[in-house]
Design an enzyme around this catalytic site. Sequence first.
Site, PDB file in Angstrom:
ATOM      1  N   GLU A 135      -7.037   8.837   3.555  1.00 19.65           N
ATOM      2  CA  GLU A 135      -7.257   9.989   2.689  1.00 19.65           C
ATOM      3  C   GLU A 135      -8.331  10.910   3.255  1.00 19.65           C
ATOM      4  O   GLU A 135      -8.216  12.139   3.195  1.00 19.65           O
ATOM      5  CB  GLU A 135      -7.646   9.537   1.273  1.00 19.65           C
ATOM      6  CG  GLU A 135      -7.788  10.707   0.319  1.00 19.65           C
ATOM      7  CD  GLU A 135      -8.292  10.309  -1.056  1.00 19.65           C
ATOM      8  OE1 GLU A 135      -9.009  11.115  -1.667  1.00 19.65           O
ATOM      9  OE2 GLU A 135      -7.968   9.188  -1.519  1.00 19.65           O
ATOM     10  N   SER A 232      -7.470  -1.484   0.798  1.00 19.31           N
ATOM     11  CA  SER A 232      -7.362  -0.605  -0.361  1.00 19.31           C
ATOM     12  C   SER A 232      -8.761  -0.228  -0.845  1.00 19.31           C
ATOM     13  O   SER A 232      -9.502  -1.060  -1.355  1.00 19.31           O
ATOM     14  CB  SER A 232      -6.592  -1.308  -1.495  1.00 19.31           C
ATOM     15  OG  SER A 232      -6.741  -0.608  -2.709  1.00 19.31           O
ATOM     16  N   SER A 277      -2.838   0.237  -6.287  1.00 22.82           N
ATOM     17  CA  SER A 277      -1.631   0.012  -5.485  1.00 22.82           C
ATOM     18  C   SER A 277      -1.149  -1.433  -5.566  1.00 22.82           C
ATOM     19  O   SER A 277      -0.292  -1.847  -4.776  1.00 22.82           O
ATOM     20  CB  SER A 277      -1.900   0.394  -4.023  1.00 22.82           C
ATOM     21  OG  SER A 277      -3.059  -0.245  -3.527  1.00 22.82           O
TER      22      SER A 277
END
Length: 339
Positions: A135, A232, A277
């Site tokens: 990101e 994550s 997620s």
Amino acid sequence: MTSKPPLTIRLCGPRGFCAGVDRAIQIVILALKKYGAPVYVRHEIVHNRYVVEGLQARGAIFVEELDEIPAEHHNQPVIFSAHGVPKSVPETARLQNLFYLDATCPLVSKVHKQAMRHQRNGRHVILIGHSGHPEVIGTMGQVEPDTVTLIENVEDAEKYQPLPGQKLGFVSQTTLSVEDTAEIIAVLKRRFPDIEPPAAESICYATTNRQEAVRAAAPGSDLFLIVGAPNSSNSRRLVEVAERFGAKQSLLVQRASEIDFAHLDNIRTVSLSAGASAPEIIVDEIIAAFRKRFDVTIEIAETAVENETFLVNRELREVVLTPEDMEFVNGKGIPDKDK
């Protein structure tokens, strides 16, 4: 017959899939149904290998770069992951005549637009985030390299020196710790009172909601389990929040098989959540594993109700998902192996 010891499981809500993850998984499934296999996905669509394996079983092929796609498959779709990509990626896809679908979370796209707005208004962009995260790479790739600086922690914020007279604006990665980010922003505002904030909060609702639920459940927890992948960001932040707000121990696990039950004899309260997620089927699996060994009482620790949904790409809206597809999208249909 030996009775099982009592155990309370505090089950956090919200937990698991967020609207952005739900949308990204739908996009891959819908593309497979409309265009047939293979469908290529650049980077993991979301950071969870069980989701990735389930999509691979349906015909998705995951690549790190576009040049890994064979020339004979350039008419098949390539999907960009929910984390977002630099501007250079769709530009490369167009140059190679690739058909692409963008599964970037709309809330990540919002941060992209905020960064570009800062640049357009003559501000140097301060991006609060973790180096190397997809990101962050995607957000930094929305603006010119010399117009953005990454700040990872309070120390970076204290040391940063802008050019004389340089106007500043900041945005942040969507999956950061709310508390840590607030500390960094406080330092930036103290040092640079005129720094321009984003037009709207960068940290997304799902990150905030999951952290608030973990914060509420942490006090009195002998063990706090967070379901999620090691790569994550939002899942790793939940582990930190649990420890910061009172859990005696907090662990990130991907499956029930990673839990060392042999050393859990004296626990009485386990709290349980899942990153944005992480599929719900793994939460169910972990609860079932505890039920085999303990007399389990479920206690719900819910701090918010989420009903956000994001539309998929226009090209895919006429495709109909079956009940089996929807089970997968809802985190109930991940391959049942390697328990």
